[in-house]
Scaffold this motif. Structure first.
Motif, PDB file in Angstrom:
ATOM      1  N   PRO A 246       6.963   6.297   0.863  1.00 20.04           N
ATOM      2  CA  PRO A 246       5.627   6.244   0.273  1.00 20.04           C
ATOM      3  C   PRO A 246       4.874   4.959   0.612  1.00 20.04           C
ATOM      4  O   PRO A 246       3.654   4.919   0.539  1.00 20.04           O
ATOM      5  CB  PRO A 246       5.892   6.345  -1.235  1.00 20.04           C
ATOM      6  CG  PRO A 246       7.300   5.924  -1.423  1.00 20.04           C
ATOM      7  CD  PRO A 246       8.025   6.262  -0.154  1.00 20.04           C
ATOM      8  N   GLY A 247       5.589   3.908   0.968  1.00 23.76           N
ATOM      9  CA  GLY A 247       4.954   2.609   1.237  1.00 23.76           C
ATOM     10  C   GLY A 247       4.560   2.461   2.694  1.00 23.76           C
ATOM     11  O   GLY A 247       5.323   2.823   3.599  1.00 23.76           O
ATOM     12  N   GLN A 248       3.367   1.897   2.891  1.00 21.98           N
ATOM     13  CA  GLN A 248       2.889   1.705   4.269  1.00 21.98           C
ATOM     14  C   GLN A 248       3.786   0.748   5.036  1.00 21.98           C
ATOM     15  O   GLN A 248       3.969   0.901   6.244  1.00 21.98           O
ATOM     16  CB  GLN A 248       1.455   1.145   4.249  1.00 21.98           C
ATOM     17  CG  GLN A 248       0.425   2.095   3.668  1.00 21.98           C
ATOM     18  CD  GLN A 248       0.083   3.224   4.611  1.00 21.98           C
ATOM     19  OE1 GLN A 248       0.502   3.236   5.747  1.00 21.98           O
ATOM     20  NE2 GLN A 248      -0.660   4.200   4.113  1.00 21.98           N
ATOM     21  N   ALA A 249       4.364  -0.245   4.345  1.00 18.47           N
ATOM     22  CA  ALA A 249       5.169  -1.250   5.046  1.00 18.47           C
ATOM     23  C   ALA A 249       6.364  -0.599   5.741  1.00 18.47           C
ATOM     24  O   ALA A 249       6.724  -0.959   6.874  1.00 18.47           O
ATOM     25  CB  ALA A 249       5.635  -2.310   4.061  1.00 18.47           C
TER      26      ALA A 249
ATOM     27  N   LEU B 225      11.932   9.796   2.232  1.00 14.93           N
ATOM     28  CA  LEU B 225      10.488   9.684   2.041  1.00 14.93           C
ATOM     29  C   LEU B 225      10.084   8.213   2.029  1.00 14.93           C
ATOM     30  O   LEU B 225      10.771   7.382   1.441  1.00 14.93           O
ATOM     31  CB  LEU B 225      10.068  10.335   0.723  1.00 14.93           C
ATOM     32  CG  LEU B 225      10.579  11.748   0.457  1.00 14.93           C
ATOM     33  CD1 LEU B 225      10.063  12.266  -0.874  1.00 14.93           C
ATOM     34  CD2 LEU B 225      10.157  12.687   1.581  1.00 14.93           C
TER      35      LEU B 225
ATOM     36  N   HIS C 260       0.860  -1.185   0.000  1.00 20.14           N
ATOM     37  CA  HIS C 260       0.000   0.000   0.000  1.00 20.14           C
ATOM     38  C   HIS C 260       0.890   1.227   0.000  1.00 20.14           C
ATOM     39  O   HIS C 260       1.797   1.341   0.810  1.00 20.14           O
ATOM     40  CB  HIS C 260      -0.893   0.004   1.247  1.00 20.14           C
ATOM     41  CG  HIS C 260      -1.902   1.121   1.232  1.00 20.14           C
ATOM     42  ND1 HIS C 260      -2.442   1.659   2.376  1.00 20.14           N
ATOM     43  CD2 HIS C 260      -2.465   1.805   0.212  1.00 20.14           C
ATOM     44  CE1 HIS C 260      -3.302   2.617   2.061  1.00 20.14           C
ATOM     45  NE2 HIS C 260      -3.332   2.726   0.749  1.00 20.14           N
ATOM     46  N   PHE C 261       0.699   2.101  -0.955  1.00 20.46           N
ATOM     47  CA  PHE C 261       1.450   3.356  -0.908  1.00 20.46           C
ATOM     48  C   PHE C 261       0.614   4.461  -1.508  1.00 20.46           C
ATOM     49  O   PHE C 261      -0.416   4.222  -2.154  1.00 20.46           O
ATOM     50  CB  PHE C 261       2.793   3.232  -1.624  1.00 20.46           C
ATOM     51  CG  PHE C 261       2.687   3.110  -3.111  1.00 20.46           C
ATOM     52  CD1 PHE C 261       2.586   4.232  -3.920  1.00 20.46           C
ATOM     53  CD2 PHE C 261       2.686   1.875  -3.712  1.00 20.46           C
ATOM     54  CE1 PHE C 261       2.467   4.117  -5.286  1.00 20.46           C
ATOM     55  CE2 PHE C 261       2.569   1.748  -5.091  1.00 20.46           C
ATOM     56  CZ  PHE C 261       2.463   2.878  -5.871  1.00 20.46           C
TER      57      PHE C 261
ATOM     58  N   ARG D  51       6.494   2.505   6.731  1.00 20.83           N
ATOM     59  CA  ARG D  51       6.001   3.406   7.786  1.00 20.83           C
ATOM     60  C   ARG D  51       5.648   2.661   9.073  1.00 20.83           C
ATOM     61  O   ARG D  51       5.488   3.279  10.121  1.00 20.83           O
ATOM     62  CB  ARG D  51       4.775   4.168   7.285  1.00 20.83           C
ATOM     63  CG  ARG D  51       5.108   5.171   6.209  1.00 20.83           C
ATOM     64  CD  ARG D  51       3.869   5.960   5.826  1.00 20.83           C
ATOM     65  NE  ARG D  51       3.981   6.446   4.466  1.00 20.83           N
ATOM     66  CZ  ARG D  51       2.975   6.941   3.756  1.00 20.83           C
ATOM     67  NH1 ARG D  51       1.772   7.027   4.287  1.00 20.83           N
ATOM     68  NH2 ARG D  51       3.160   7.376   2.531  1.00 20.83           N
ATOM     69  N   LEU D  52       5.501   1.330   8.971  1.00 25.34           N
ATOM     70  CA  LEU D  52       5.251   0.565  10.197  1.00 25.34           C
ATOM     71  C   LEU D  52       6.415   0.728  11.163  1.00 25.34           C
ATOM     72  O   LEU D  52       6.248   0.651  12.372  1.00 25.34           O
ATOM     73  CB  LEU D  52       5.055  -0.923   9.863  1.00 25.34           C
ATOM     74  CG  LEU D  52       3.845  -1.275   8.978  1.00 25.34           C
ATOM     75  CD1 LEU D  52       3.799  -2.770   8.700  1.00 25.34           C
ATOM     76  CD2 LEU D  52       2.550  -0.821   9.626  1.00 25.34           C
TER      77      LEU D  52
ATOM     78  N   ILE E  67      11.927   2.428  -1.704  1.00 24.41           N
ATOM     79  CA  ILE E  67      11.017   1.683  -2.584  1.00 24.41           C
ATOM     80  C   ILE E  67      11.432   0.212  -2.580  1.00 24.41           C
ATOM     81  O   ILE E  67      12.569  -0.112  -2.226  1.00 24.41           O
ATOM     82  CB  ILE E  67      11.037   2.223  -4.038  1.00 24.41           C
ATOM     83  CG1 ILE E  67      12.458   2.157  -4.616  1.00 24.41           C
ATOM     84  CG2 ILE E  67      10.506   3.649  -4.099  1.00 24.41           C
ATOM     85  CD1 ILE E  67      12.542   2.566  -6.073  1.00 24.41           C
ATOM     86  N   PRO E  68      10.531  -0.678  -2.963  1.00 24.04           N
ATOM     87  CA  PRO E  68      10.938  -2.084  -3.056  1.00 24.04           C
ATOM     88  C   PRO E  68      12.035  -2.264  -4.096  1.00 24.04           C
ATOM     89  O   PRO E  68      12.133  -1.485  -5.042  1.00 24.04           O
ATOM     90  CB  PRO E  68       9.652  -2.795  -3.503  1.00 24.04           C
ATOM     91  CG  PRO E  68       8.551  -1.857  -3.173  1.00 24.04           C
ATOM     92  CD  PRO E  68       9.124  -0.484  -3.280  1.00 24.04           C
TER      93      PRO E  68
END
Lengths: 755, 82
Positions: B7-10, B5, A182-183, B12-13, B76-77
């Motif tokens: 952007p990914g929720q993962a 930055l 999710h982003f 931000r955990l 980013i991944p």
């Protein structure tokens, strides 16, 4: 037709020499995986599951081993039981436990065709008899094929230890959802609140195979002293070495992998299936073991790309400015987690400058073969939905579809929807070239329609090694570790020739085995001409420095007083002395006297690969009686950075477009209610052939990537991203209805027309 | 200072939901160390499974890559391909 931006004065780069592997390939002399043979070799075959989901109760190999000519049988018991461990070796994250169990099922089979045992015998017939004599007792379990059905709470569970990654709080129960991504950017609710027009749709795509013409094949030979050699075709022989070493618990130094010619990969040969089994059989028997998949095995047991469901919603102002973009993606991963849903989510809106973005994706396991990479993994699936929605938006706004894309198009400084700020990119130049192309304004007839769609791929760099050797007669060999799938040998030779200032015909390129060149990542990600090319250029530059030093020694002047020009050492200026130019061949002749062989090897981890963009224009005619779609005209425009060998670049673009057209119109995995694949062959799995299509016209736009000495961007993946959208939008224009589901086959179009 | 930055929720955990942070690092290696120190697990996650876009250019496995004052670093991944 080339739309050239910033053309520089290059002598070899940009020309079209005869390909160095061409004669062997057209005369049938080239050695592919299945062409190899070794003295005393055995034939290996695989026994596969007849069930999509079952527990393995027992495997009895005794009768098979008792058959004449059968030398060995292996099952999961013959392989280390590997713990869960994530690594990034091939073309994406790989869990070694999953890889091991995909090569040979342990405890459970997870799809029809899953390997449960392998045999080595003196002939095909003996191996076939052995497979029949292996008794496997199964406890059949309920299965699930569809990814969305697999997400249901009561769906059959494939893995009791699979807990969805990326969730907060962490799930307490296992499920078939391997991962959630999710982003987003900005404020999606505010973006839609600001919209004056909203379009949305739900799109589905089917699993499709890369359909490389050469099936997987290898020969493995283990010696008594523990050293082994594997001959095979793959997209990365270092990848094969790493995976086999891990799966068999061997040292890498004891495994030498020799690359053979490869008959297509497109991402599907960035993993192993046969090699660990062949080597383990060879270790058991002490004889070389050759394994070649049938086409049916390729379909049933190797990775296609995901089928997916994409829900997309785009909001815009009346002037066409996009204010919000949202997508939800559900991707099939096959039997083990690892679909390209993350990349798809990142690519979905990458062509556009949108302040408010929200993308959610789910990686879902089900009883299908584990998916593998396929050109721009995931991106075409997302693009089919997004480009369909963009077409709907252009219709609602009564805007030209290219003008709508130009208005919102990403450019240098745009914050990409997946986060980063774009460097120099050529998307707007691509759109301008598409709009200016005569195709875009050509008239259409009845039942005909024109569609436009765009696409993006990141392109990558990565680890590459290359060597340049100057021979005693002044000819040159270029050695790299990148299997040549799309013409990289020619490109390496051309870049080396450009730096050295010699004719490309005097430079011979080869691909070396894992013991003969430094580590090199897989041929994938559109990285080879960029990264291995960069290593080659640097190696050639080192050779030039040596040549200048040797010339200085011959002239007895300082190396600083020597220049290299057009393949010759020349005095740097009037003060350096009045020497006649020394050609490379003359310096090579004196190599022994001036310091010995003139060689250089460079290993790098290339960063800064330039993103690629493409825009495709497609004209179709749809027969209203049969629903059959004819592709009338197809133009593919792409920013290629700098085309080293334009014919190869054009071939990449044409091939990608054709594969995307097949994905759009015909290709799909068809399962029956029992979870059995119904069309594992090219008669029933219909890929486009030359007679189905018009000439695909490639248009090369060159916006050089400043990180590469010649401006290279990867080119191999972008061209498969737009076709499904372009074909879908053309069909929409022809029949007046949006086809949301792939393939847009005659029965589906007939059904839509009869509503 | 460079800005990171997420952007990914993962990612931000690890940061308690924070989508942007400032770091004092001057190289990618130093960035990993600082992320791990401030948000245990994040540095390792980035090192093992992620790429970074530094001022728009994607970098994978590049310890020595310098970061400049004001650099934009986006987690980013890792990117593969086909």
């Amino acid at each position: 037709m080339n739309f050239v931006v910033n053309k520089s004065d290059l002598k070899v780069v940009g020309s079209r020499p005869v390909r160095p592997d061409g004669v062997d390939k057209v005369t049938g002399r080239a050695q592919f995986g299945a062409d190899m043979a070794l003295p005393g070799m055995l034939i290996g075959r695989i026994k596969r599951s007849p069930h999509p989901h079952a527990r393995i109760v027992s495997i009895d190999t005794s009768k098979a081993l008792a058959l004449p000519g059968v030398k060995a049988v292996v099952t999961a018991a013959d392989f280390p039981d590997i713990a869960s461990e994530e690594a990034f070796v091939g073309e994406g994250p790989m869990n070694f436990r999953d890889l091991s169990r995909n090569c040979m099922a342990r405890d459970k089979v997870l799809y029809e065709g899953h390997a449960v045992a392998a045999v080595a015998a003196i002939s095909d017939a003996a191996a076939e008899a052995a497979l029949d004599a292996i008794a496997v007792e199964y406890e059949v379990l309920p299965h699930v094929i569809d990814a969305e059905a697999a997400m249901a709470a009561d769906a059959p569970l494939l893995h009791a230890d699979l807990f969805t990654a990326g969730m907060e709080p962490k799930p307490t129960a296992p499920s078939n959802v391997a991962k959630r991504v999710h982003f987003g950017l900005g404020d999606i609710a505010a973006g839609f609140a600001a919209a004056e027009v909203v379009v949305e749709g739900r799109y589905t795509t089917q699993a499709v195979h890369q359909a490389y013409i050469e099936p997987h094949a290898c020969i493995a030979s283990a010696n008594a002293d523990g050293q082994s050699v594997i001959y095979g075709s793959s997209q990365g022989h270092f990848m094969v070495r790493a995976y086999v070493a891990k799966l068999l618990g061997m040292d890498m130094s004891n495994i030498r992998v020799v690359p053979l010619e490869i008959g297509g990969g497109f991402g599907g040969k960035t993993v192993v299936y046969l090699e660990p089994l062949a080597l383990q059989l060879s270790r058991k028997t002490g004889r070389p073991v050759k394994m070649v998949m049938t086409r049916e095995e390729v379909f049933r047991a190797t990775g296609p790309t995901s089928g997916g469901t994409v829900e997309v919603k785009i909001g815009a102002k009346k002037d066409g400015t996009i204010t919000a973009a949202q997508a939800r993606l559900v991707f099939q991963a096959g039997a083990y987690g690892g679909s390209p849903v993350g990349a798809a989510a990142m690519c979905a809106f990458a062509c556009y400058d949108v302040a408010n973005v929200d993308v959610e994706g789910f990686d879902v396991v089900s009883n299908r073969p584990k998916v593998a990479a396929y050109r721009a993994p995931g991106a075409p699936i997302a693009a089919f939905a997004v480009e369909g929605a963009m077409d709907d938006l252009a219709r609602k706004l009564d805007m030209d579809p290219i003008a709508l894309r130009e208005k919102n198009g990403a450019k240098a400084g745009t914050k990409a929807a997946y986060g980063p700020t774009f460097p120099d990119i050529g998307f707007l130049q691509v759109l301008a070239a598409a709009k200016a192309h005569p195709h875009y304004s050509a008239p259409l007839g009845p039942n005909q329609g024109r569609g436009v769609a765009v696409g993006f791929w990141f392109n990558i760099g990565g680890e590459s090694s290359a060597s340049v050797f100057v021979n005693e007669d002044g000819t040159v060999n270029v050695v790299s570790g990148s299997p040549d799938i799309g013409g990289s040998r020619a490109s390496m030779a051309m870049m080396a020739a450009e730096v050295l200032g010699v004719p490309v015909e005097s430079v011979r390129p080869i691909v070396a085995d894992t013991a003969a060149i430094g580590f090199t990542g897989v041929t994938g990600g559109s990285r080879v001409t960029y990264a291995t090319g960069m290593a080659t250029v640097q190696a050639a530059e080192k050779v030039v420095e040596q040549l200048k030093q040797r010339a200085a020694l011959i002239w007895d002047i300082s190396p600083d007083a020597v220049d290299w020009k057009d393949g010759e050492a020349v005095p740097a200026g009037a003060n350096a002395g009045g020497f006649d130019p020394l050609p490379l061949a003359a310096i090579a002749l004196k190599a022994a006297k001036t310091g010995g062989p003139i060689t250089a090897e460079v290993s790098i981890n290339a960063q800064g690969a330039g993103p690629g963009f493409g825009a495709h224009i497609c004209d179709v005619e749809v027969d209203p009686e049969t629903g059959y779609t004819t592709i009338l005209r197809y133009t593919a425009v792409q920013d290629v950075g700098r085309a080293i060998h334009p014919s190869y670049v054009e071939g990449q673009i044409q091939g990608g477009a054709v594969q995307g057209i097949g994905w759009a119109l015909n290709e799909e995995y068809v399962y029956d209610g029992k979870g059995m694949l119904q069309n594992p062959g090219f008669l029933d799995y219909r890929v486009p052939v030359a007679s189905d299509l018009p000439m695909i016209e490639p248009v090369l736009v060159e916006v050089p990537n400043k990180r590469h000495p010649f401006g290279v961007r990867g080119v191999g993946e972008v061209p498969i991203v737009p076709p499904m959208g372009a074909v879908g939008n053309a069909i929409r224009a022809a029949i007046g209805q949006r086809m949301h589901d792939l393939p847009m086959s005659p029965p589906r179009i007939r059904a839509a027309l009869s509503k | 200072m460079p800005r990171v930055l997420l952007p990914g929720q993962a990612s931000r955990l690890f940061t308690g939901g924070q989508a942007e942070i400032e770091v004092a690092a001057t190289s990618f290696r130093a960035l990993l160390r600082e992320l791990e120190t401030r948000y245990p697990g994040l540095g390792r996650q980035v090192e093992d499974g992620m790429a970074v876009a530094i001022d728009g250019e994607i970098h994978q496995d590049a310890y020595a890559t310098p970061l400049r004052e004001g650099s934009e670093i986006v987690l980013i991944p890792k990117i593969g391909g086909g």
